[in-house]
Scaffold this active site. Sequence first.
Site, PDB file in Angstrom:
ATOM      1  N   ASP A   1      22.356  11.162 -18.935  1.00 25.48           N
ATOM      2  CA  ASP A   1      21.966  12.490 -19.199  1.00 25.48           C
ATOM      3  C   ASP A   1      20.956  12.711 -20.339  1.00 25.48           C
ATOM      4  OD1 ASP A   1      23.836  11.652 -21.174  1.00 25.48           O
ATOM      5  OD2 ASP A   1      25.215  13.118 -21.185  1.00 25.48           O
TER       6      ASP A   1
ATOM      7  N   MET B   1      27.170   9.631 -19.705  1.00 26.47           N
ATOM      8  CA  MET B   1      26.867   8.179 -19.627  1.00 26.47           C
ATOM      9  C   MET B   1      27.954   7.543 -20.114  1.00 26.47           C
ATOM     10  SD  MET B   1      23.284   7.771 -21.522  1.00 26.47           S
ATOM     11  CE  MET B   1      23.150   5.976 -21.239  1.00 26.47           C
ATOM     12  N   HIS B   2      28.186   6.135 -19.609  1.00 29.21           N
ATOM     13  CA  HIS B   2      29.224   4.988 -20.256  1.00 29.21           C
ATOM     14  C   HIS B   2      30.606   5.336 -19.557  1.00 29.21           C
ATOM     15  CE1 HIS B   2      26.491   4.641 -23.479  1.00 29.21           C
ATOM     16  NE2 HIS B   2      26.569   6.173 -23.988  1.00 29.21           N
TER      17      HIS B   2
END
Length: 488
Positions: free
Chosen positions: A236, A77-78
């Site tokens: 995830d 992520m991110h």
Amino acid sequence: MYYIGVDLGTSALKLVMMDSKGELVKSVSKEYPLDFPHSGWSEQNPTDWFLAVKEGLREISVGAAEKIAGISFGGQMHGLVILDKDDNVLRPAILWNDGRSTEETDYLNNVIGKEKLSELTANIAFAGFTAPKILWVKKNEPEIFEKISKIMLPKDYISYMLSGSFCTDYSDASGMLLLDVKNKKWSSEMIEICGISKSMLPKLYESYEVVGDIKSEIAKELGLNEDIKIIAGAGDNAAAAIGTGTVGDGACNISLGTSGTIFISSKNFGVDKYNALHSFDHSDGNYHLMGCMLSAASCNKWWMEDILKTKEFAAEQENIDNLGENKVFFLPYLMGERSPHNDPAARGTFVGMSMDTRREDMTLAILEGVTFGLRDSLEVARSLGIEIKKTMICGGGAKSPLWKRLVANIMNVEVEVPVSEEGPGFGAAILAAVGCGEYESVEAATKSIIKIKEKIEPEADLVVKYEERYKRFKKIYPALKGIFKEIL
């Protein structure tokens, strides 16, 4: 039919193939480089991901290409992936565990204000989130910022390259600090704050929705059917939660991967008043609260491979016999920390060593420290009145019998181990099956597919001992907090 889940991890890619009954048929792993250009920075080249995906799809589809119906994703992520108008990657992706955007994070939290951010996005700013990274590029690489045409998350770059669909899902988008999580739409105010336009952001989907078909040229290159559906997928942790059946209301999953998470699903939107936990959309169409540590199993990997110079993880744990009595503590903040401290400057620390400290004591301290850190987030959930009596567990660390026992006793919860421990990849395969109509809903799919193979109960004497040790652990970070910034 077969369904492929792509787990786009930080150090490697894993593809799993699942049949229509939820049985795993095959898995393939591919590694790619991870770069640390400066202390606290973490980057990868998105083209390396796509090359690994193509190699993995080519390999996993041997003998099964005609039966593949759908592909979905569980991605780190991110991360900030930015493309120009010709779809060229403008710079290496800035990853979830990158701490360079401290100033931008402080600006968002202290100038825009945590209360305002929480109102707009249900979260406050963390250095790992995407919005602070955008502001960092704007300030430090203005010539690149001016060329941005598309802003993507890591798994969505893969989806775009496979399908041509510029898209993301709500669970992954929740970690960008650009999404109105409660109302499932981009926040126009956050877009303005970041100095970007809505056209730079992808179309939003539920994790189980079809976003397009595989490109014909990609299908031909890889020897696949051209009618394969590409399903949005999830961040995830949300994908891993699907892979462990953590859906509906009040279910819990602990992931001991590169990062560590405690994930609590809910049918209702909620935010803790200190924003110590992330409040995100879930890939089942509902919501979840999540505490995230930046370093979990990666702490043990660092200790084993970089310090002890061994890959015999199990052998190093065989002679550990002093559970609940270890005098050594370890702060697991090798890459800074997110939940609940939100401190990019925090660092890993051993405390309590003496002349009689053994190798085994320090190995145990690593495992205990990560588990204590996850309990910090569990305590925030408990303060909200959420009662957690059992949890699922997944990730590489969950392969350790000792670590599972520690989780049960440090957190005082029953730990359940699913038959499949494939994490995000398995959850992504389930999302692909739902998207292709194999199951009517994510919840129905998980009820049919997820089975439990092991349960670890808390041991009363160890629970008492670890309660005392946790009280001591909680005092260490506040005592050292002021020192960390001085030693960077």
